[in-house]
Motif scaffolding. Structure first.
Motif, mmCIF file in Angstrom:
data_model
loop_
_atom_site.group_PDB
_atom_site.id
_atom_site.type_symbol
_atom_site.label_atom_id
_atom_site.label_comp_id
_atom_site.label_asym_id
_atom_site.label_seq_id
_atom_site.Cartn_x
_atom_site.Cartn_y
_atom_site.Cartn_z
ATOM 1 N N PRO A 166 -10.344 -5.668 -3.676
ATOM 2 C CA PRO A 166 -9.472 -5.112 -2.631
ATOM 3 C C PRO A 166 -8.961 -6.186 -1.659
ATOM 4 N N ASP A 167 -7.635 -6.321 -1.567
ATOM 5 C CA ASP A 167 -7.030 -7.367 -0.741
ATOM 6 C C ASP A 167 -6.187 -6.833 0.401
ATOM 7 N N ILE A 168 -5.878 -5.553 0.388
ATOM 8 C CA ILE A 168 -4.902 -5.047 1.362
ATOM 9 C C ILE A 168 -5.649 -4.357 2.508
ATOM 10 N N PRO A 169 -5.622 -4.905 3.702
ATOM 11 C CA PRO A 169 -6.348 -4.254 4.801
ATOM 12 C C PRO A 169 -5.696 -2.918 5.183
ATOM 13 N N TYR A 170 -6.563 -1.963 5.496
ATOM 14 C CA TYR A 170 -6.076 -0.659 5.925
ATOM 15 C C TYR A 170 -5.152 -0.808 7.136
ATOM 16 N N SER A 171 -5.475 -1.760 8.024
ATOM 17 C CA SER A 171 -4.664 -1.926 9.247
ATOM 18 C C SER A 171 -3.197 -2.201 8.890
ATOM 19 N N LEU A 172 -2.961 -2.928 7.802
ATOM 20 C CA LEU A 172 -1.578 -3.203 7.387
ATOM 21 C C LEU A 172 -0.905 -1.926 6.876
ATOM 22 N N LEU A 173 -1.638 -1.190 6.027
ATOM 23 C CA LEU A 173 -1.068 0.065 5.508
ATOM 24 C C LEU A 173 -0.761 1.017 6.659
#
Ligand SMILES: C[S@@+](CC[C@H](N)C(=O)[O-])C[C@H]1O[C@@H](n2cnc3c(N)ncnc32)[C@H](O)[C@@H]1O
Length: 256
Positions: free
Chosen positions: A149-156
């Motif tokens: 997993p590379d995509i932080p929730y904060s970005l989404l």
């Protein structure tokens, strides 16, 4: 799939399937959005080299071809922001984007601004999108890492605040099911990607249900981030490892 070390690598079958989905989706997305807006944006956080070992196009080239087709029909403009952290791949991507541009007429190419950036996609991509005013306007973001997993929730969550944003995310469940239970650092990466610790209940699931459990947890994550419409595609690589391609759209603005 093992993470490739070469600047340009062999395209595997699940990547080909992913490219088909991306092409078909953008072939619907671009004309609809261009028919209603003067300017739309497309961004990639993990752009790659723009080409595979036997000459197959990478996602930025596929997207560019689709957009020029749509721009023949609509006298509008597009912006492409492409981020890649490997300098060899950036160099190759610049070459490939110049090549694909040379295959189209000036009338169309001058209406597509391509911005290729070298570096870690986060938080630079978000900062860039904010500074050029793309947030809150029609925007498609491809976040195609090697699975993470590379995509932080904060970005989404930041992207999901806007109705007009759509995102395509690659998510590989096996890293978390295999390595995270007894490793604090890996569990923390999971927490950052899911924006909570609820996913850790995967460790109590029976083996055959683990991947489906994580997939549904991840869809919940996307919904919490603001993407109320989500679709997923399951891709199985040559080593029988599963990858999920999630295509969430915000708050009812989806074209699917
Ligand atoms: C799966 S490949 C992308 C393939 C490409 N989207 C395509 O379909 O042709 C992932 C790419 O992300 C790059 N990458 C990995 N971590 C990154 C980061 N933190 N920021 C930007 N690029 C990164 C890798 O060098 C690799 O080229």
């Amino acid at each position: 799939m093992a993470v490739p070390k070469a600047a340009v690598w062999e395209r595997d079958p699940h990547t080909a399937a992913k490219h088909d989905l991306l092409r078909k989706y953008l072939e619907a997305w671009a004309p609809i959005l261009l028919s209603r807006n003067d300017l739309i944006s497309y961004a990639e956080g993990f752009a790659g080299a723009g080409i595979y070992k036997h000459g197959e196009p990478g996602s930025p080239v596929i997207a560019y071809d689709v957009f020029t087709g749509a721009l023949h029909r609509y006298p509008k403009r597009m912006r492409m922001i492409l981020m890649e952290e490997d300098p060899r791949r950036v160099e190759e991507l610049e070459r490939q984007m110049a090549l694909v541009r040379s295959r189209h007429t000036d009338d169309v190419t001058e209406r597509v601004a391509v911005d290729i950036r070298h570096g870690d996609y986060h938080p630079s991509l978000l900062q860039k999108l904010r500074s050029i005013g793309s947030l809150g306007k029609p925007l498609f973001v491809l976040l195609d890492s090697f699975g993470g997993p590379d995509i932080p929730y904060s970005l989404l969550h930041e992207l999901g605040r806007y109705r007009s944003t759509e995102v395509m995310v690659t998510f590989e469940p096996s890293f978390l099911t295999r390595f995270a239970q007894n490793h604090d650092g890996h569990r923390q990466r999971g927490d950052e990607a899911f924006g909570s610790q609820d996913w850790q209940a995967v460790f109590q699931q029976p083996s055959p249900l683990k991947f489906a459990f994580l997939r549904e947890q991840y869809r919940d994550t996307l919904r919490r981030a603001g993407f109320s419409h989500t679709l997923y595609f399951e891709m199985v690589d040559e080593g029988s490892r599963k990858l999920y391609l999630n295509r969430p759209g915000s708050n009812g603005d989806s074209i699917s």
